[in-house]
Design an enzyme around this catalytic site. Structure first.
Site, PDB file in Angstrom:
ATOM      1  N   GLN A  53       0.798  -1.225   0.000  1.00  0.00           N
ATOM      2  CA  GLN A  53       0.000   0.000   0.000  1.00  0.00           C
ATOM      3  C   GLN A  53       0.835   1.281   0.000  1.00  0.00           C
ATOM      4  O   GLN A  53       0.344   2.328  -0.396  1.00  0.00           O
ATOM      5  CB  GLN A  53      -0.971  -0.018   1.181  1.00  0.00           C
ATOM      6  CG  GLN A  53      -2.027  -1.105   1.050  1.00  0.00           C
ATOM      7  CD  GLN A  53      -2.948  -1.183   2.249  1.00  0.00           C
ATOM      8  OE1 GLN A  53      -2.611  -1.779   3.256  1.00  0.00           O
ATOM      9  NE2 GLN A  53      -4.123  -0.577   2.145  1.00  0.00           N
ATOM     10  N   ASP A  86       2.259   0.958  -8.069  1.00  0.00           N
ATOM     11  CA  ASP A  86       3.620   0.878  -8.609  1.00  0.00           C
ATOM     12  C   ASP A  86       4.514   1.929  -7.945  1.00  0.00           C
ATOM     13  O   ASP A  86       5.684   1.691  -7.687  1.00  0.00           O
ATOM     14  CB  ASP A  86       3.616   1.163 -10.130  1.00  0.00           C
ATOM     15  CG  ASP A  86       3.069  -0.014 -10.919  1.00  0.00           C
ATOM     16  OD1 ASP A  86       2.690  -1.032 -10.296  1.00  0.00           O
ATOM     17  OD2 ASP A  86       3.010   0.078 -12.167  1.00  0.00           O
ATOM     18  N   ASN A 200      -1.654 -10.741   8.499  1.00  0.00           N
ATOM     19  CA  ASN A 200      -2.647  -9.696   8.699  1.00  0.00           C
ATOM     20  C   ASN A 200      -3.993 -10.142   8.131  1.00  0.00           C
ATOM     21  O   ASN A 200      -4.093 -10.478   6.949  1.00  0.00           O
ATOM     22  CB  ASN A 200      -2.238  -8.400   7.983  1.00  0.00           C
ATOM     23  CG  ASN A 200      -3.294  -7.308   8.157  1.00  0.00           C
ATOM     24  OD1 ASN A 200      -3.470  -6.787   9.259  1.00  0.00           O
ATOM     25  ND2 ASN A 200      -4.029  -6.986   7.091  1.00  0.00           N
ATOM     26  N   GLU A 201      -5.011 -10.186   8.976  1.00  0.00           N
ATOM     27  CA  GLU A 201      -6.401 -10.395   8.566  1.00  0.00           C
ATOM     28  C   GLU A 201      -6.614 -11.541   7.580  1.00  0.00           C
ATOM     29  O   GLU A 201      -7.015 -11.298   6.421  1.00  0.00           O
ATOM     30  CB  GLU A 201      -6.949  -9.109   7.945  1.00  0.00           C
ATOM     31  CG  GLU A 201      -6.920  -7.923   8.853  1.00  0.00           C
ATOM     32  CD  GLU A 201      -7.739  -6.763   8.296  1.00  0.00           C
ATOM     33  OE1 GLU A 201      -8.166  -6.843   7.137  1.00  0.00           O
ATOM     34  OE2 GLU A 201      -7.973  -5.807   9.034  1.00  0.00           O
ATOM     35  N   ASN A 342      -7.704  -6.032  14.577  1.00  0.00           N
ATOM     36  CA  ASN A 342      -8.082  -4.904  13.716  1.00  0.00           C
ATOM     37  C   ASN A 342      -9.580  -4.708  13.864  1.00  0.00           C
ATOM     38  O   ASN A 342     -10.366  -5.602  13.533  1.00  0.00           O
ATOM     39  CB  ASN A 342      -7.759  -5.196  12.250  1.00  0.00           C
ATOM     40  CG  ASN A 342      -6.257  -5.134  11.977  1.00  0.00           C
ATOM     41  OD1 ASN A 342      -5.459  -4.897  12.884  1.00  0.00           O
ATOM     42  ND2 ASN A 342      -5.873  -5.353  10.734  1.00  0.00           N
TER      43      ASN A 342
HETATM   44  C1  BGC Z   1      -6.327  -3.787   6.114  1.00  0.00           C
HETATM   45  C2  BGC Z   1      -5.708  -2.601   5.448  1.00  0.00           C
HETATM   46  C3  BGC Z   1      -6.782  -1.730   4.834  1.00  0.00           C
HETATM   47  C4  BGC Z   1      -7.712  -1.262   5.938  1.00  0.00           C
HETATM   48  C5  BGC Z   1      -8.846  -0.359   5.482  1.00  0.00           C
HETATM   49  C6  BGC Z   1      -7.571  -3.462   6.899  1.00  0.00           C
HETATM   50  O1  BGC Z   1      -8.506  -4.460   6.690  1.00  0.00           O
HETATM   51  O2  BGC Z   1      -5.391  -4.440   6.927  1.00  0.00           O
HETATM   52  O3  BGC Z   1      -4.780  -3.043   4.527  1.00  0.00           O
HETATM   53  O4  BGC Z   1      -6.267  -0.679   4.117  1.00  0.00           O
HETATM   54  O5  BGC Z   1      -8.309  -2.384   6.535  1.00  0.00           O
HETATM   55  O6  BGC Z   1      -9.698  -1.037   4.613  1.00  0.00           O
END
Ligand code: BGC
Length: 504
Positions: A53, A86, A200-201, A342
């Site tokens: 990102q 990119d 992550n997630e 999260n």
């Molecule tokens: C993710 C991020 C994402 C954020 C907002 C989370 O689920 O880890 O990569 O940008 O949410 O959508």
């Protein structure tokens, strides 16, 4: 102790005064009470980003392709503004700019992810890329020189394309590949990194990537491949955890912690049926958390029963939910030092007798219908409604179900168009910090809070149309300046005062 008692009496008196004031309203009461609420001294504050990102440098210095490089190049039509990352905020060349603002905020730690294909272009150790390691060496060293703790996520969606070509998360060999990758990171960075997050997630790459085919690798196999993806993720996580404990924990001074980050909503019952809440939670948080954090281990009973029954009903010979052997259960149970959480939003749910979704699918297995309260404030993202009390509920659920395990909130944030006067984001963060304080008052073991995100960045299929940063980045400006939004100032005050007392 006495001091605390006097403070409490004073607080009660304040509340009494405000309530008796006829001009006041209940909102004012909350605001005023919150003004004197502090976080525990050791509570940590940080911000978060992920490699794909923010980094850019997609093909530089020997980096291999990730599935997000391939996907965005081959399918620009699937990204809201046809963009890709990119270049994006270009942190590969501009980490010093990031460091400057991380310091400006006064953060205790910075959570970022390592791009697997940058350090192992094909996903395999035989392709080791020293330039990739050097980039992260510099990031880690610079953070530490400035007293900022690095928190490293090993995997944040950007799987090496070469591994996807041989089945990605559905290949049983994935477990070995990931363990090998994790070991490289421990060997190389373990002397300096204390906080490790394996994945992550998992929900958010397994379901869209291997179920609904909206994220790469675009596999449409709902109820089968997405469940396998989750299963392999949990096993790979446990292997990486055990490896650390066996070979590196002692070596690096017994201070390192390894966890996994799970995203979850909290569910409220739409009717008076409270049992639906547990069902909904097991089908989301519990799917990953029960095997790792519960005393019993293994998948939640409700998943085993429902998915098993549906699979037989579909005429299959075995359950679509992979079976966890006793050996695996034992290896997985207790394989984390903390739970990375999260939290963004919540929903009301009710039980659905005859679900409409395709057969098979998660929707048909879970049998829940989720709705929102029209009173909840919505962000730019259509799925994101501000529900702070959902966070308190979720933390309470974790406390009760998983022996009050340490929770580090690894993401929480609000999207908009990127405006500098981002009062809605401030309100969202403020409300969620208060929700955490409520949970702490109820005995929940929460030790850290992380804002998603430090800077505006590539929001996956939404491209740059939804912004989450505390700092604005104009993606078409040559220097990609990081410009503080109002929320950056607010968060700086929160960190400095260890409270949500700011009147911003
Ligand atoms: C993710 C991020 C994402 C954020 C907002 C989370 O689920 O880890 O990569 O940008 O949410 O959508």
């Amino acid at each position: 102790m006495e001091g605390i008692k006097i403070e409490k009496i004073f607080l009660l008196f304040q509340i009494f005064c405000i309530i008796s004031n006829r001009g006041g309203n209940s909102y004012a009461v909350i605001e005023s009470v919150n003004e004197s609420r502090k976080f525990p001294d050791k509570f940590l504050f940080g911000t978060s980003t992920s490699a794909y990102q923010i980094e850019g440098g997609w093909n530089e210095d020997g980096k291999g392709l990730s599935i997000w490089d391939t996907f965005t190049h081959e399918h620009p039509e699937k990204i809201a503004d046809r963009s890709n990352a990119d270049v994006g905020p270009d942190s590969y060349h501009r980490f010093d700019d990031d460091l400057k603002i991380i310091k400006e905020l006064g953060s205790d730690f910075y959570r970022f992810s390592i791009s697997w294909p940058r350090v192992m272009p094909t996903g395999d150790i035989s392709s080791l890329n020293k330039a990739g390691l050097k980039y992260y060496d510099d990031v880690i060293n610079k953070l530490l020189e400035n007293n900022i703790e690095p928190m490293v996520t090993m995997f944040h969606y950007d799987l090496p394309q070469k591994l996807t070509d041989i089945g990605g998360f559905t290949n049983p060999l994935f477990l070995k590949y990931f363990e090998n990758y994790a070991e490289l990171l421990y060997i190389h960075f373990g002397d300096r990194v204390k906080y490790w997050i394996t994945f992550n997630e998992p929900f958010d790459y397994c379901h869209p990537g291997y179920g609904e085919a909206t994220y790469p690798p675009l596999i449409e196999s709902d109820g089968i491949a997405n469940y396998l993806c989750l299963d392999h993720t949990i096993k790979a996580h446990a292997m990486a955890y055990r490896l650390y404990r066996m070979k590196y924990y002692e070596k690096y001074g017994k201070i390192g912690k390894v966890g996994i980050t799970i995203s979850s909503r909290f569910y409220f019952s739409k009717s008076n049926d409270e049992s639906i809440v547990d069902r909904g939670m097991q089908f989301m948080l519990g799917w990953l958390a029960h095997p790792i954090y519960s005393k019993a281990g293994g998948y939640p009973e409700v998943l085993i029963e429902e998915i098993g029954r549906n699979s037989l009903g579909e005429g299959r010979a075995w359950s679509r939910l992979p079976t966890m052997s006793e050996d695996w259960k034992n290896l997985i149970r207790g394989s984390a030092d903390f739970l990375g959480l999260n939290y963004y939003t919540s929903r009301y749910i009710e039980y659905v007798e005859s679900p409409k979704g395709k057969s098979p699918s998660l929707e048909r297995d879970a049998r829940i219908n989720a709705t929102v309260d029209p009173q909840w404030k919505r962000a730019k993202s259509t799925w994101l409604y501000s529900v702070p009390r959902g966070l308190t509920g979720l933390l309470g659920f974790i406390k009760d179900q998983y022996s009050n395990v340490e929770v580090m909130i690894t993401e929480n944030g609000f999207s908009d168009d990127g405006q500098l006067n981002d009062d809605d984001r401030i309100q969202y963060i403020k409300d969620h910090l208060n929700a955490i304080l409520d949970a702490i008052d109820q005995g929940c073991n929460v030790t850290a809070y992380t804002v998603w995100s430090l800077i505006d960045n590539f929001e996956w299929v939404y491209g740059y149309t939804e912004r989450f940063g505390l700092y604005y980045v104009n993606m078409s400006s040559p220097n990609k300046e990081r410009i503080a939004k109002k929320s950056a100032k607010f968060y700086t005050d929160v960190i400095k005062s260890h409270s949500v007392s700011s009147n911003l």
